[in-house]
Design a protein around this motif. Structure first.
Motif, PDB file in Angstrom:
ATOM      1  N   ALA A 170      26.500  23.244  -7.557  1.00  0.00           N
ATOM      2  CA  ALA A 170      27.720  24.057  -7.592  1.00  0.00           C
ATOM      3  C   ALA A 170      28.303  24.153  -8.990  1.00  0.00           C
ATOM      4  CB  ALA A 170      28.755  23.467  -6.627  1.00  0.00           C
ATOM      5  N   ARG A 171      28.051  23.140  -9.811  1.00  0.00           N
ATOM      6  CA  ARG A 171      28.593  23.151 -11.170  1.00  0.00           C
ATOM      7  C   ARG A 171      27.900  24.220 -12.011  1.00  0.00           C
ATOM      8  NH1 ARG A 171      27.882  18.127 -12.099  1.00  0.00           N
ATOM      9  NH2 ARG A 171      29.969  17.368 -11.575  1.00  0.00           N
ATOM     10  N   LEU A 172      26.572  24.321 -11.886  1.00  0.00           N
ATOM     11  CA  LEU A 172      25.807  25.305 -12.655  1.00  0.00           C
ATOM     12  C   LEU A 172      25.735  26.660 -11.963  1.00  0.00           C
ATOM     13  CD1 LEU A 172      22.636  23.404 -13.992  1.00  0.00           C
ATOM     14  CD2 LEU A 172      24.658  24.114 -15.280  1.00  0.00           C
ATOM     15  N   GLY A 173      25.902  26.664 -10.640  1.00  0.00           N
ATOM     16  CA  GLY A 173      25.674  27.891  -9.881  1.00  0.00           C
ATOM     17  C   GLY A 173      24.196  28.238  -9.817  1.00  0.00           C
ATOM     18  N   SER A 174      23.348  27.203  -9.748  1.00  0.00           N
ATOM     19  CA  SER A 174      21.893  27.391  -9.748  1.00  0.00           C
ATOM     20  C   SER A 174      21.245  26.419  -8.770  1.00  0.00           C
ATOM     21  CB  SER A 174      21.305  27.137 -11.145  1.00  0.00           C
ATOM     22  OG  SER A 174      21.868  27.978 -12.116  1.00  0.00           O
ATOM     23  N   TRP A 175      20.056  26.789  -8.319  1.00  0.00           N
ATOM     24  CA  TRP A 175      19.242  25.858  -7.548  1.00  0.00           C
ATOM     25  C   TRP A 175      18.526  24.905  -8.500  1.00  0.00           C
ATOM     26  CZ3 TRP A 175      19.522  25.348  -2.459  1.00  0.00           C
ATOM     27  CH2 TRP A 175      19.930  26.426  -1.670  1.00  0.00           C
ATOM     28  N   ILE A 176      18.515  23.623  -8.140  1.00  0.00           N
ATOM     29  CA  ILE A 176      17.673  22.658  -8.819  1.00  0.00           C
ATOM     30  C   ILE A 176      16.654  22.193  -7.778  1.00  0.00           C
ATOM     31  CG2 ILE A 176      19.454  20.881  -8.381  1.00  0.00           C
ATOM     32  CD1 ILE A 176      16.733  20.741 -11.118  1.00  0.00           C
ATOM     33  N   SER A 177      15.373  22.254  -8.121  1.00  0.00           N
ATOM     34  CA  SER A 177      14.345  21.858  -7.159  1.00  0.00           C
ATOM     35  C   SER A 177      13.237  21.093  -7.867  1.00  0.00           C
ATOM     36  CB  SER A 177      13.767  23.086  -6.442  1.00  0.00           C
ATOM     37  OG  SER A 177      13.149  23.972  -7.360  1.00  0.00           O
ATOM     38  N   LEU A 178      12.506  20.325  -7.067  1.00  0.00           N
ATOM     39  CA  LEU A 178      11.376  19.547  -7.545  1.00  0.00           C
ATOM     40  C   LEU A 178      10.186  19.845  -6.644  1.00  0.00           C
ATOM     41  CD1 LEU A 178      13.241  16.114  -7.851  1.00  0.00           C
ATOM     42  CD2 LEU A 178      12.668  17.629  -9.756  1.00  0.00           C
ATOM     43  N   ARG A 179       9.050  20.093  -7.254  1.00  0.00           N
ATOM     44  CA  ARG A 179       7.813  20.298  -6.491  1.00  0.00           C
ATOM     45  C   ARG A 179       6.704  19.484  -7.142  1.00  0.00           C
ATOM     46  NH1 ARG A 179       4.354  23.298  -9.438  1.00  0.00           N
ATOM     47  NH2 ARG A 179       5.137  24.911 -10.856  1.00  0.00           N
ATOM     48  N   THR A 180       5.672  19.210  -6.367  1.00  0.00           N
ATOM     49  CA  THR A 180       4.563  18.444  -6.920  1.00  0.00           C
ATOM     50  C   THR A 180       3.749  19.320  -7.865  1.00  0.00           C
ATOM     51  OG1 THR A 180       3.181  18.982  -4.997  1.00  0.00           O
ATOM     52  CG2 THR A 180       4.423  16.927  -4.919  1.00  0.00           C
ATOM     53  N   LEU A 181       3.186  18.701  -8.868  1.00  0.00           N
ATOM     54  CA  LEU A 181       2.388  19.417  -9.860  1.00  0.00           C
ATOM     55  C   LEU A 181       1.086  19.918  -9.245  1.00  0.00           C
ATOM     56  CD1 LEU A 181       1.827  18.806 -13.531  1.00  0.00           C
ATOM     57  CD2 LEU A 181      -0.203  18.599 -12.097  1.00  0.00           C
ATOM     58  N   ASP A 182       0.726  21.140  -9.568  1.00  0.00           N
ATOM     59  CA  ASP A 182      -0.558  21.734  -9.182  1.00  0.00           C
ATOM     60  C   ASP A 182      -1.386  21.828 -10.466  1.00  0.00           C
ATOM     61  OD1 ASP A 182      -2.610  23.785  -8.857  1.00  0.00           O
ATOM     62  OD2 ASP A 182      -1.605  24.383  -7.009  1.00  0.00           O
ATOM     63  N   VAL A 183      -2.455  21.047 -10.551  1.00  0.00           N
ATOM     64  CA  VAL A 183      -3.203  20.958 -11.806  1.00  0.00           C
ATOM     65  C   VAL A 183      -3.652  22.333 -12.286  1.00  0.00           C
ATOM     66  CG1 VAL A 183      -5.258  20.028 -12.930  1.00  0.00           C
ATOM     67  CG2 VAL A 183      -3.952  18.594 -11.354  1.00  0.00           C
ATOM     68  N   ASP A 184      -4.214  23.150 -11.410  1.00  0.00           N
ATOM     69  CA  ASP A 184      -4.713  24.462 -11.830  1.00  0.00           C
ATOM     70  C   ASP A 184      -3.573  25.399 -12.231  1.00  0.00           C
ATOM     71  OD1 ASP A 184      -7.406  23.809 -11.434  1.00  0.00           O
ATOM     72  OD2 ASP A 184      -7.306  24.319  -9.311  1.00  0.00           O
ATOM     73  N   ALA A 185      -2.525  25.439 -11.420  1.00  0.00           N
ATOM     74  CA  ALA A 185      -1.429  26.385 -11.682  1.00  0.00           C
ATOM     75  C   ALA A 185      -0.562  25.960 -12.862  1.00  0.00           C
ATOM     76  CB  ALA A 185      -0.572  26.535 -10.425  1.00  0.00           C
ATOM     77  N   GLN A 243       0.860  -1.181   0.000  1.00  0.00           N
ATOM     78  CA  GLN A 243       0.000   0.000   0.000  1.00  0.00           C
ATOM     79  C   GLN A 243       0.895   1.229   0.000  1.00  0.00           C
ATOM     80  OE1 GLN A 243      -3.449   0.036   2.681  1.00  0.00           O
ATOM     81  NE2 GLN A 243      -2.706   2.007   3.452  1.00  0.00           N
ATOM     82  N   ARG A 244       0.609   2.179  -0.883  1.00  0.00           N
ATOM     83  CA  ARG A 244       1.489   3.333  -1.030  1.00  0.00           C
ATOM     84  C   ARG A 244       1.123   4.458  -0.072  1.00  0.00           C
ATOM     85  NH1 ARG A 244       5.429   0.469  -3.176  1.00  0.00           N
ATOM     86  NH2 ARG A 244       4.841  -0.534  -5.148  1.00  0.00           N
ATOM     87  N   PRO A 245       2.126   5.230   0.374  1.00  0.00           N
ATOM     88  CA  PRO A 245       1.853   6.333   1.301  1.00  0.00           C
ATOM     89  C   PRO A 245       1.121   7.473   0.609  1.00  0.00           C
ATOM     90  CG  PRO A 245       4.131   6.386   0.589  1.00  0.00           C
ATOM     91  CD  PRO A 245       3.544   5.119   0.034  1.00  0.00           C
ATOM     92  N   PRO A 246       0.495   8.357   1.366  1.00  0.00           N
ATOM     93  CA  PRO A 246      -0.128   9.544   0.761  1.00  0.00           C
ATOM     94  C   PRO A 246       0.916  10.357  -0.003  1.00  0.00           C
ATOM     95  CG  PRO A 246      -0.794   9.310   3.060  1.00  0.00           C
ATOM     96  CD  PRO A 246       0.300   8.308   2.827  1.00  0.00           C
ATOM     97  N   LYS A 247       0.471  10.999  -1.049  1.00  0.00           N
ATOM     98  CA  LYS A 247       1.410  11.782  -1.861  1.00  0.00           C
ATOM     99  C   LYS A 247       1.807  13.074  -1.137  1.00  0.00           C
ATOM    100  CE  LYS A 247      -0.582  10.248  -6.283  1.00  0.00           C
ATOM    101  NZ  LYS A 247      -1.059  10.673  -7.602  1.00  0.00           N
ATOM    102  N   PRO A 248       3.062  13.494  -1.301  1.00  0.00           N
ATOM    103  CA  PRO A 248       3.465  14.787  -0.732  1.00  0.00           C
ATOM    104  C   PRO A 248       2.846  15.935  -1.523  1.00  0.00           C
ATOM    105  CG  PRO A 248       5.227  13.896  -2.084  1.00  0.00           C
ATOM    106  CD  PRO A 248       4.157  12.831  -2.022  1.00  0.00           C
ATOM    107  N   ILE A 249       2.864  17.100  -0.927  1.00  0.00           N
ATOM    108  CA  ILE A 249       2.355  18.318  -1.579  1.00  0.00           C
ATOM    109  C   ILE A 249       3.394  19.416  -1.423  1.00  0.00           C
ATOM    110  CG2 ILE A 249       0.549  20.088  -1.591  1.00  0.00           C
ATOM    111  CD1 ILE A 249      -1.366  18.024  -0.464  1.00  0.00           C
ATOM    112  N   GLY A 250       3.693  20.103  -2.516  1.00  0.00           N
ATOM    113  CA  GLY A 250       4.637  21.219  -2.467  1.00  0.00           C
ATOM    114  C   GLY A 250       6.038  20.794  -2.864  1.00  0.00           C
TER     115      GLY A 250
END
Length: 338
Positions: free
Chosen positions: A159-174, A144-151
């Motif tokens: 450090a190689r790019l000098g940028s933030w890499i981030s992942l967030r959950t998809l917001d259908v409306d946004a 049984q899978r856990p509830p999905k995260p939000i945000g």
């Protein structure tokens, strides 16, 4: 050995790790608080770290900060060998430092162990530790899978790019218009074959959001969305019958929508980040799979650079696919995250 010579590493909590060099010494500090001072030299085993002094009030934080700065600046380095460090039991239990296999009481830190620790990069409660309850659907047994995260779920400064890499959950409306634009781009539609109207895509995304076996993520560079990643538990997915799937194997579908974020240098940032998050989210995940179309040479090459192995080609009902698989051991042994 590759060196990036990065002296500032922002952390996801808003603080900054800083390193200063004076003569042959390096001092690592969190904001203005010095944590450790050491000398560096190169040995056959890896980087030798000769500790001169450190913040004894929090040895674990001091060692973690030094490890992060060193592995980020030397992504090809697989091992740190400590000199002058007496590790407290808490530090040894953390896995940041471990005795070497030699009989000389040498302590070391491995890249493999360091990047497997969740650290500050996982930004929400993970699936780790979710109780295993086996269920059955359509003749398939899986946990049984856990509830999905939000945000936001993952954030790391590259450090190689000098940028933030981030992942967030998809917001259908946004994210609907963005997803619709990406899917209707000719180069995307060629492989995804999911072009359509806004309403068709709304219905599709809502169905995915309601499906407990998959999680949709938006990848961002410096908080600018650039790509869509559909991740899934492989056991109960359509790919499950095509190989010996484990209970916690996961799979990925990947789409880069913004042209100015394409290129091998960007893939070398977001693909390891995506894989890193999935392995950190669930320590019981042993393998991550992907099944690009067998003639999608560009994506297959990107996957192979991260450590995916092309196991076989096989026929899905809708395409001829390449079975690509990446084990936890291979990723953390070879990863050059920075």
């Amino acid at each position: 050995m590759q060196s990036l010579n990065t002296n500032v590493l922002p952390l996801p909590d808003g603080q900054t790790l800083r390193a200063t060099r004076s003569d042959d010494r390096v001092t690592v500090a969190l904001e203005s608080q010095p944590l450790m001072q050491f000398r560096l030299s190169t040995t056959e085993l890896g980087l030798a770290v000769s500790v001169l002094e450190y913040d004894a009030s929090d040895q674990r934080q001091a060692v973690w900060a030094a490890c992060y700065w060193l592995f980020a600046n030397h992504p090809e380095c697989s091992k740190l060998v400590w000199e002058g460090l007496e590790a407290a039991p808490e530090l040894l239990r953390s896995g940041l430092v471990a005795p070497s296999s030699a009989a000389d009481d040498t302590l070391q830190s491995s890249r493999t162990q360091f990047w497997q620790a969740a650290g500050p990069w996982v930004r929400t409660e993970s699936s780790a530790g979710y109780p295993q309850v086996i269920v059955m659907n359509n003749g398939v047994r899986f946990p049984q899978r856990p509830p999905k995260p939000i945000g936001e779920v993952y954030r790391r400064y590259d450090a190689r790019l000098g940028s933030w890499i981030s992942l967030r959950t998809l917001d259908v409306d946004a994210d609907l218009e963005r997803f619709n634009r990406w899917q209707n781009m000719p180069r995307v539609e060629e492989f995804w074959e999911e072009g359509g109207s806004l309403e068709e895509h709304r219905t599709h995304l809502q169905a995915l959001a309601a499906d407990p076996h998959c999680l949709q993520l938006i990848g961002c560079f410096d908080d600018e969305p650039f790509g869509f990643f559909d991740t899934y538990w492989a056991r109960e997915d359509r790919i499950g019958p095509y190989y010996e799937s484990d209970h916690y194997d996961r799979g990925i579908h990947m789409l880069v929508g913004e042209d100015h974020h394409r290129g091998p240098h960007k893939v070398a940032s977001w693909l390891p980040a995506l894989v890193h998050y999935l392995f950190l989210d669930e320590p019981r995940t042993r393998t991550i799979v992907s099944e690009p179309r067998s003639d999608n040479d560009r994506m297959i090459n990107h996957l192979q650079r991260v450590g995916f192995h092309r196991q076989k080609d096989f026929d899905f009902p809708h395409k001829r696919a390449a079975m690509m698989a990446l084990t936890r051991e291979c990723f953390f042994d070879r990863c050059t995250i920075c």
